[in-house]
Motif scaffolding. Structure first.
Motif, PDB file in Angstrom:
ATOM      1  N   UNK B  31       0.834  -1.209   0.000  1.00  0.00           N
ATOM      2  CA  UNK B  31       0.000   0.000   0.000  1.00  0.00           C
ATOM      3  C   UNK B  31       0.866   1.256   0.000  1.00  0.00           C
ATOM      4  N   UNK B  32       1.888   1.268   0.858  1.00  0.00           N
ATOM      5  CA  UNK B  32       2.699   2.488   0.932  1.00  0.00           C
ATOM      6  C   UNK B  32       3.614   2.628  -0.291  1.00  0.00           C
ATOM      7  N   UNK B  33       3.917   1.534  -0.952  1.00  0.00           N
ATOM      8  CA  UNK B  33       4.648   1.621  -2.216  1.00  0.00           C
ATOM      9  C   UNK B  33       3.784   2.302  -3.275  1.00  0.00           C
ATOM     10  N   UNK B  35       1.458   4.372  -2.774  1.00  0.00           N
ATOM     11  CA  UNK B  35       1.354   5.795  -2.455  1.00  0.00           C
ATOM     12  C   UNK B  35       2.554   6.575  -3.021  1.00  0.00           C
ATOM     13  N   UNK B  36       3.729   5.954  -2.978  1.00  0.00           N
ATOM     14  CA  UNK B  36       4.910   6.610  -3.554  1.00  0.00           C
ATOM     15  C   UNK B  36       4.749   6.744  -5.071  1.00  0.00           C
TER      16      UNK B  36
END
Lengths: 130, 144
Positions: B31-33, B35-36
């Protein structure tokens, strides 16, 4: 050489932040430039000033804060990752209606664009964390 | 002959590869990848995504997260084309090792502005050795 540093794990559980600190320190001693140190995922937890490790252990947050003071390092904590994990500066705390902030001296909270910019501006991005 | 292909950065852009190796749930990395990737899309760089190891599960179709109380963020991958992120390299061996085939993956497409906005698939199945070549050609690799 101009390095960008990415730290993806929190302090103490993983060695990532320690290794990044040692690398950053060694690179600076060799005369290299550190464009920015970016903290992401649980790495944002390196930026709390409220950790109280035993006195005979290294203090990871202090290490970063001192290194930043000595070398004018730009220590950036990702705002989205930080909000999830409760790392707040004064203005973020106010905006979220929280009663305290906890960002450590030498760290600042900013957006993921700062990571992309680090990739664009650095000769190498070195990531720490598994 | 010198082309922009051979001189990454010559035009002021760099080749960014986001490497996805983890399952979509269980940890926050996928998920945070993503977002990047979405934020990075605003920077006009040459962006690719790579999926191998358990990362191939991130783009499997029919994800249902109701039972684990997590937000199903997989529809976001289908929006990547709108962010001009159009190169999703998926390792063939990683699919096979998990009993998956390309048919198990979501239909992720983009509209090609150089070809009268024709809809084209963003997913490109590549072999493990092709993946190493893709990785070797990058300027910045962010692996989450």
């Amino acid at each position: 050489m101009k390095f960008g540093i990415l730290i993806n794990e929190g302090p103490y559980t993983h060695q990532a932040s320690d290794s990044a600190y040692q690398f950053t320190k060694a690179a600076l001693e060799k005369g290299h430039e550190i464009y920015r140190v970016f903290f992401y995922h649980d790495g944002v937890n390196n930026g709390t000033r409220l950790s109280v490790p035993p006195q005979d252990e290294r203090n990871i947050q202090n290490n970063w804060t001192e290194l930043a003071e000595q070398h004018d390092l730009d220590l950036v904590v990702c705002v989205a990752a930080a909000q999830r994990r409760g790392i707040l500066d004064e203005s973020e705390a106010k905006r979220a209606g929280k009663d305290a902030d906890n960002i450590a001296p030498g760290f600042r909270i900013s957006g993921l664009g700062q990571l992309i910019e680090t990739g664009i501006e650095s000769d190498r991005v070195v990531a720490f964390g598994d | 002959m010198t082309t922009q292909e051979e001189l990454p950065g010559a035009s002021g852009t760099k080749r960014f590869l986001y490497v996805n190796r983890r399952a979509p749930y269980g940890t926050i990395y996928a998920l945070e990848s993503l977002e990047v990737v979405l934020i990075g899309a605003a920077f006009d760089q040459d962006v690719s995504l790579a999926f191998f190891d358990d990362g191939v599960y991130q783009i499997v179709k029919g994800q249902d997260t109701k039972g684990i109380g997590m937000k199903n963020f997989s529809p976001t991958y289908r929006a990547l084309g709108d962010y001009e992120v159009t190169k999703l390299y998926v390792e063939k061996e990683a699919l096979e090792e998990r009993g998956l085939s390309p048919d198990d993956l979501m239909d992720i497409t983009y509209e090609d502005e150089d070809d009268d906005w024709a809809e084209k698939p963003s997913i490109r199945i590549v072999s493990r050795s092709e993946m190493t070549e893709i990785m070797a050609a990058q300027d910045v690799i962010l692996s989450f």
